[in-house]
Design an enzyme around this catalytic site. Sequence first.
Site: not given
Length: 189
Positions: A46, A48, A61, A70, A130, A168
Amino acid sequence: MNIVETPLPGVLLFEPSVFGDSRGFFVESFRASWLAQAGIDATFVQDNQSRSRRGVLRGLHYQRVNPQGKLVRAARGEVYDVAVDIRRDSPYFGQWFGTRLDDVSHRLLWIPPGFAHGFCVLSDEADFAYKCTQYYDAASDAGVRWDDPALGIDWPALEVAPQLSDKDLQHPCLAERTPQSLPSYRLAR
C-alpha cells in the site's frame, strides 16, 4: 545512494542521489535493491500520501495486529519525522529517533514493523508519502500520545501550537498501553 544507520537498530535513513540543473531535478524515490542492500526483506502492499499545513502533527500511530513497516519521505515541503520503538520486550523499548525529511535532500526513513510513527510539518505545506508492508486495518489502529513525557520527544519548536486530530489528542501515554496492545519484539523484527 547512501544508507545511514540511526541510534535505533533497524531504523535507517536512505540518502538518494539527486541530479539537478536549471530545469529542475531527478531523483529515484524508491528502488527495491536499496532495501536488499540494507538487509531489509519487505514487500510493499500500500502507498499513502497526505497533505498538511505548517504545525500539523500526525501521530504517533501504529497497528496492534499486522504492524506496518513504512518507508517514508517528504515529497514536497519539510517535516520532522519520528519513530518510537514500542515493541514489548525490545531492548530499545520507549526510545525514539527523529529527523528532518524534505524535498531538497529527498531522504527516506525506513521504520520497521512494531514502531509508532508520527511527523509534524515545518514548511507552509507538505506532501508526505509512504509505502507500507501491511494494509491499513482500522480495527487494529492505535496510537501513543505525541507529547508523552516519559518518551521526551524533542519536537522542533513550532511557530503555532501543534494541530492534531481529535483521535490523536485521545491517545494514551505508552505506559498506559497494556503489553497485549503493543507489537511483539519477536514477531515484528
